[in-house]
Write a protein that holds these residues in place. Sequence first.
Motif, short mmCIF file in Angstrom:
data_model
loop_
_atom_site.label_atom_id
_atom_site.label_comp_id
_atom_site.label_asym_id
_atom_site.label_seq_id
_atom_site.Cartn_x
_atom_site.Cartn_y
_atom_site.Cartn_z
N TRP A 149 23.15 18.50 22.79
CA TRP A 149 22.82 17.07 22.86
C TRP A 149 21.95 16.82 24.07
O TRP A 149 20.92 16.18 23.98
CB TRP A 149 24.12 16.27 22.94
CG TRP A 149 24.01 14.81 22.68
CD1 TRP A 149 23.49 13.87 23.52
CD2 TRP A 149 24.48 14.09 21.53
NE1 TRP A 149 23.60 12.62 22.96
CE2 TRP A 149 24.21 12.73 21.74
CE3 TRP A 149 25.12 14.48 20.35
CZ2 TRP A 149 24.54 11.74 20.82
CZ3 TRP A 149 25.45 13.49 19.43
CH2 TRP A 149 25.16 12.14 19.67
N ILE A 150 22.35 17.36 25.24
CA ILE A 150 21.55 17.27 26.45
C ILE A 150 22.03 18.35 27.43
O ILE A 150 23.23 18.63 27.49
CB ILE A 150 21.63 15.88 27.10
CG1 ILE A 150 20.63 15.75 28.25
CG2 ILE A 150 23.05 15.56 27.54
CD1 ILE A 150 20.46 14.33 28.77
N MET A 161 17.51 22.56 20.00
CA MET A 161 17.83 21.84 18.77
C MET A 161 19.14 21.10 18.98
O MET A 161 20.08 21.62 19.58
CB MET A 161 17.92 22.79 17.59
CG MET A 161 16.58 23.39 17.20
SD MET A 161 16.55 23.92 15.46
CE MET A 161 16.60 22.33 14.60
N ASN A 162 19.19 19.87 18.50
CA ASN A 162 20.40 19.07 18.62
C ASN A 162 21.38 19.40 17.50
O ASN A 162 22.60 19.26 17.69
CB ASN A 162 20.08 17.57 18.56
CG ASN A 162 18.92 17.18 19.44
OD1 ASN A 162 17.98 16.53 18.98
ND2 ASN A 162 18.95 17.58 20.71
N GLU A 163 20.88 19.79 16.36
CA GLU A 163 21.71 20.07 15.19
C GLU A 163 20.89 20.91 14.22
O GLU A 163 19.66 20.84 14.22
CB GLU A 163 22.13 18.76 14.51
CG GLU A 163 20.94 17.88 14.15
CD GLU A 163 21.33 16.51 13.62
OE1 GLU A 163 22.54 16.23 13.52
OE2 GLU A 163 20.44 15.72 13.29
N ASP A 171 17.33 17.89 14.00
CA ASP A 171 16.80 17.20 15.17
C ASP A 171 16.57 18.19 16.31
O ASP A 171 17.35 19.13 16.51
CB ASP A 171 17.77 16.12 15.64
CG ASP A 171 17.80 14.93 14.68
OD1 ASP A 171 17.10 14.97 13.66
OD2 ASP A 171 18.53 13.97 14.97
N GLU A 172 15.51 17.95 17.09
CA GLU A 172 15.17 18.83 18.20
C GLU A 172 14.58 18.02 19.35
O GLU A 172 14.07 16.91 19.15
CB GLU A 172 14.17 19.91 17.74
CG GLU A 172 12.93 19.36 17.08
CD GLU A 172 12.08 20.42 16.42
OE1 GLU A 172 12.32 21.62 16.65
OE2 GLU A 172 11.16 20.05 15.66
N SER A 173 14.67 18.58 20.56
CA SER A 173 14.21 17.88 21.76
C SER A 173 13.53 18.85 22.70
O SER A 173 13.82 20.05 22.71
CB SER A 173 15.39 17.24 22.50
OG SER A 173 16.07 16.30 21.70
N GLU A 174 12.63 18.31 23.52
CA GLU A 174 12.03 19.07 24.61
C GLU A 174 11.98 18.17 25.85
O GLU A 174 11.55 17.01 25.77
CB GLU A 174 10.62 19.53 24.28
CG GLU A 174 10.01 20.38 25.40
CD GLU A 174 8.58 20.83 25.10
OE1 GLU A 174 7.94 21.36 26.02
OE2 GLU A 174 8.12 20.62 23.96
N ILE A 175 12.45 18.69 26.99
CA ILE A 175 12.39 17.94 28.24
C ILE A 175 10.94 18.01 28.76
O ILE A 175 10.40 19.09 28.98
CB ILE A 175 13.35 18.52 29.29
CG1 ILE A 175 14.78 18.54 28.75
CG2 ILE A 175 13.26 17.71 30.58
CD1 ILE A 175 15.34 17.20 28.39
N VAL A 176 10.33 16.84 28.94
CA VAL A 176 8.93 16.79 29.37
C VAL A 176 8.77 16.12 30.73
O VAL A 176 7.66 16.09 31.27
CB VAL A 176 8.06 16.06 28.32
CG1 VAL A 176 8.03 16.84 27.02
CG2 VAL A 176 8.54 14.64 28.07
#
Length: 212
Positions: A149-150, A161-163, A171-176
């Motif tokens: 999640w974080i 990936m969050n899930e 869902d996916e995330s990248e710290i920018v």
Amino acid sequence: MKKFLTFCSIFAFLVAGQTFAAENYNPRTNPPTINPSDFTTEIDNPYFSLPIGKKLVYESETEDGLEKIVIMVPGWTKTVQGVETLVFWDRVYLDDEIIEDTRDYLAQHKETGDVWYFGEHVDNYEDGKIVDHDGAWWAGVDGAIAGKWIPGNPQVGDYFMNELLRGEAEDESEIVGINETVETPFGTFTQCVKSLDGSPLFPQKAWTYHCK
């Protein structure tokens, strides 16, 4: 689906034309090894803490009517893939009629402080009756894989990936950015972590700011 309303200050802004630059956690190619003893239901990540008993209510006018989101952490737990998780419960109402009841299952890694996402139970309603459970998934069932999640210590370039339930939840995330400042109608927030969030299943992406 990962939620953007939490007990920390989180704001999301839709963007177009953005792509993910890095992949240092990708369960599609490198599934994680889950050791249940590594996790706790005491979630105190500074960007996403879940104190037991907390309740928040959000309301906004939409073209369909008054939308209300009620979020609670009642202290319930559920074991998913052998991990004891904490229930993050949120309900969505439209003109005081429930349209969605969701329970997300979260746990925090004891060493890293990363908050992990182990599944989601979804009840979708129409006219007060449950019509389906679209969006539901549980890690370890039908090939679904837990996601993050974080992170506990977010750094620029972190991708996760969050899930992952192929074709259903990706869902996916990248710290920018870290130590970001964001101005909102509710005030100015500093020391925020900025992420790019999206999914290959949908065209839209969003900048999301997690503020302490």
